[in-house]
Design a protein around this motif. Sequence first.
Motif, PDB file in Angstrom:
ATOM      1  N   VAL A 183      -8.139  26.925  41.265  1.00 31.11           N
ATOM      2  CA  VAL A 183      -8.333  27.231  42.682  1.00 31.11           C
ATOM      3  C   VAL A 183      -7.186  26.636  43.495  1.00 31.11           C
ATOM      4  CG1 VAL A 183      -9.937  27.173  44.617  1.00 31.11           C
ATOM      5  CG2 VAL A 183     -10.810  27.038  42.288  1.00 31.11           C
ATOM      6  N   PRO A 184      -6.235  27.440  43.931  1.00 29.28           N
ATOM      7  CA  PRO A 184      -5.070  26.896  44.635  1.00 29.28           C
ATOM      8  C   PRO A 184      -5.314  26.661  46.117  1.00 29.28           C
ATOM      9  CG  PRO A 184      -4.828  29.258  44.373  1.00 29.28           C
ATOM     10  CD  PRO A 184      -6.131  28.891  43.713  1.00 29.28           C
ATOM     11  N   SER A 185      -6.419  26.012  46.474  1.00 31.69           N
ATOM     12  CA  SER A 185      -6.722  25.796  47.888  1.00 31.69           C
ATOM     13  C   SER A 185      -6.054  24.521  48.383  1.00 31.69           C
ATOM     14  CB  SER A 185      -8.229  25.706  48.118  1.00 31.69           C
ATOM     15  OG  SER A 185      -8.735  24.519  47.572  1.00 31.69           O
ATOM     16  N   GLN A 238       0.446  24.219  39.587  1.00 29.07           N
ATOM     17  CA  GLN A 238       0.628  25.478  38.866  1.00 29.07           C
ATOM     18  C   GLN A 238      -0.730  26.181  38.769  1.00 29.07           C
ATOM     19  OE1 GLN A 238       2.432  24.415  35.121  1.00 29.07           O
ATOM     20  NE2 GLN A 238       4.199  23.465  36.092  1.00 29.07           N
ATOM     21  N   PRO A 239      -1.231  26.709  39.913  1.00 22.52           N
ATOM     22  CA  PRO A 239      -2.567  27.316  39.915  1.00 22.52           C
ATOM     23  C   PRO A 239      -2.628  28.515  38.979  1.00 22.52           C
ATOM     24  CG  PRO A 239      -1.747  26.949  42.146  1.00 22.52           C
ATOM     25  CD  PRO A 239      -0.589  26.755  41.218  1.00 22.52           C
ATOM     26  N   ASP A 240      -3.609  28.497  38.085  1.00 25.42           N
ATOM     27  CA  ASP A 240      -3.715  29.605  37.133  1.00 25.42           C
ATOM     28  C   ASP A 240      -5.042  29.517  36.402  1.00 25.42           C
ATOM     29  OD1 ASP A 240      -3.014  31.818  35.605  1.00 25.42           O
ATOM     30  OD2 ASP A 240      -2.093  30.581  34.049  1.00 25.42           O
ATOM     31  N   PRO A 241      -5.907  30.521  36.506  1.00 24.31           N
ATOM     32  CA  PRO A 241      -7.139  30.499  35.716  1.00 24.31           C
ATOM     33  C   PRO A 241      -6.811  30.672  34.231  1.00 24.31           C
ATOM     34  CG  PRO A 241      -7.273  32.083  37.531  1.00 24.31           C
ATOM     35  CD  PRO A 241      -5.841  31.671  37.398  1.00 24.31           C
ATOM     36  N   VAL A 242      -7.520  29.960  33.368  1.00 23.86           N
ATOM     37  CA  VAL A 242      -7.342  30.114  31.932  1.00 23.86           C
ATOM     38  C   VAL A 242      -7.784  31.508  31.515  1.00 23.86           C
ATOM     39  CG1 VAL A 242      -8.140  29.320  29.665  1.00 23.86           C
ATOM     40  CG2 VAL A 242      -7.596  27.666  31.454  1.00 23.86           C
ATOM     41  N   ILE A 285     -11.789  40.443  49.312  1.00 22.63           N
ATOM     42  CA  ILE A 285     -12.632  40.729  48.147  1.00 22.63           C
ATOM     43  C   ILE A 285     -12.675  42.243  47.921  1.00 22.63           C
ATOM     44  CG2 ILE A 285     -14.884  40.381  47.074  1.00 22.63           C
ATOM     45  CD1 ILE A 285     -15.441  38.350  49.371  1.00 22.63           C
ATOM     46  N   ASN A 286     -12.458  42.688  46.684  1.00 23.70           N
ATOM     47  CA  ASN A 286     -12.694  44.077  46.316  1.00 23.70           C
ATOM     48  C   ASN A 286     -14.183  44.247  46.040  1.00 23.70           C
ATOM     49  OD1 ASN A 286     -10.004  44.660  46.521  1.00 23.70           O
ATOM     50  ND2 ASN A 286      -9.597  44.660  44.334  1.00 23.70           N
ATOM     51  N   ASP A 303     -10.396  33.198  49.643  1.00 25.59           N
ATOM     52  CA  ASP A 303      -9.723  32.453  50.707  1.00 25.59           C
ATOM     53  C   ASP A 303      -8.809  31.378  50.133  1.00 25.59           C
ATOM     54  OD1 ASP A 303      -9.495  31.938  53.619  1.00 25.59           O
ATOM     55  OD2 ASP A 303     -10.366  30.001  53.114  1.00 25.59           O
ATOM     56  N   ALA A 304      -9.126  30.883  48.935  1.00 25.62           N
ATOM     57  CA  ALA A 304      -8.303  29.867  48.281  1.00 25.62           C
ATOM     58  C   ALA A 304      -7.079  30.460  47.604  1.00 25.62           C
ATOM     59  CB  ALA A 304      -9.128  29.101  47.255  1.00 25.62           C
ATOM     60  N   GLY A 305      -7.000  31.793  47.538  1.00 27.60           N
ATOM     61  CA  GLY A 305      -5.811  32.423  46.987  1.00 27.60           C
ATOM     62  C   GLY A 305      -6.026  33.194  45.711  1.00 27.60           C
ATOM     63  N   ALA A 306      -7.264  33.214  45.192  1.00 31.62           N
ATOM     64  CA  ALA A 306      -7.527  33.941  43.961  1.00 31.62           C
ATOM     65  C   ALA A 306      -7.734  35.425  44.252  1.00 31.62           C
ATOM     66  CB  ALA A 306      -8.761  33.363  43.271  1.00 31.62           C
TER      67      ALA A 306
END
Length: 402
Positions: A57-59, A88-92, A176-177, A132-135
């Motif tokens: 979460v890159p908030s 380095q925001p990135d979901p696994v 959001i989609n 909102d956090a950038g995801a």
Amino acid sequence: MIDETTPAENDDVEAAIQAAGVGRDALTDDLVALEAIGPVTVAGDGDVATIPVTIPVPSAELRESLERELNAAVTNRTEIDTVEVDWQPDPVDPGTEADIIPDVTHVIAVGSSKGGVGKSSVAVNLAAALADAGADVGLLDADVYGPNAPTMLGLSERAPEPTLDDQMVPQEAYGINVMSMGFVTEEDDPVIWRGPLVTDFIKQLFDDVEWGSLDYLFVDLPPGTGDAHLALVQSLPVTGAVIVTTPQDVAVADAKRALEGFVDYDVPILGIVENMSTFACDDCGTVHDIFGTGGGERLAGEFDVPVLGQIPIDSELGTVEQDGAGAPGIDIPLLGRLQLPQTERERRQQETVAPIAIRDDGGQARHAFRRLAGRTAGRINAAATLLESSNSQPRASDQVTE
């Protein structure tokens, strides 16, 4: 000059981070346990450390909080004087893409088994907080018996525009989609859903929708543990499930059934959300436990999963529209004004209110939802790491535990 640390120095930094539990409150486990710390580098005489941190979460709020924790943990427990964080925001990526949605990294089920516990409110605000956090976030309103996402997000219930490949295009709100049954049925039409129809419809909302590239696709499931849930877990690699309950025993008992249903299909349980946890009286300033206490914690303890969040009762949580022109009507002598029902067009013209999770005036509920988003994303990463390391089939056979 920046030199790589020796393994011992790197181990010292990681040991300091783990001993201090950095990230445990915000992400449900410390950054080392979440495998979020990269190779540390130290400048010059060894007094300035640069620590790569990969978080889902890159908030800004989360970065600021973790930076303070990292700086305190490392400077208090090692000879390093200054800490610089390389975010380095990135979901696994669990590496279990489905052919029908190849560009969606994580599918997250949101279930409760019981209606009326605010499951849709949790799903909408959780999606909004992460967006909102950038995801990159999508929301599938799969509650075929009562789709609420269009209303809660201020979206028109028009049929989606098709692409050249005859796929439906989600509507967009607050980053959001969104796709919902409410987009493909006439407003106020009663719909009687039988088992095979539910299964076919759920599959269609994945297969025939152009979701695009998403970090998270949240699926708001209908109450119960029936065909919609079965269609989801049999059609897609579900990274994990979020279980929503309220504190009282009857809601917890139903939530337990929903949880056990996901366990039966080897879906990792990310944690419990206790909605309507407390109520703070504006007049007297007293906090009341209207529905009792401890229900979410008892359920979480029984299955060794965390309480992801406790959401207070807030009158603004269900607000959909600002004060507008009001319902149309006519003035009748002696009787006064006769209000008439608003048309769909008139309702759309009123200004919608953003989900409370992303509103500046959201108060305690806003804070609770944003904390929930961080903790959920942390658990998603933990579940995805388990899937990735086990190199298993689309669904993991083990539970994610604290």
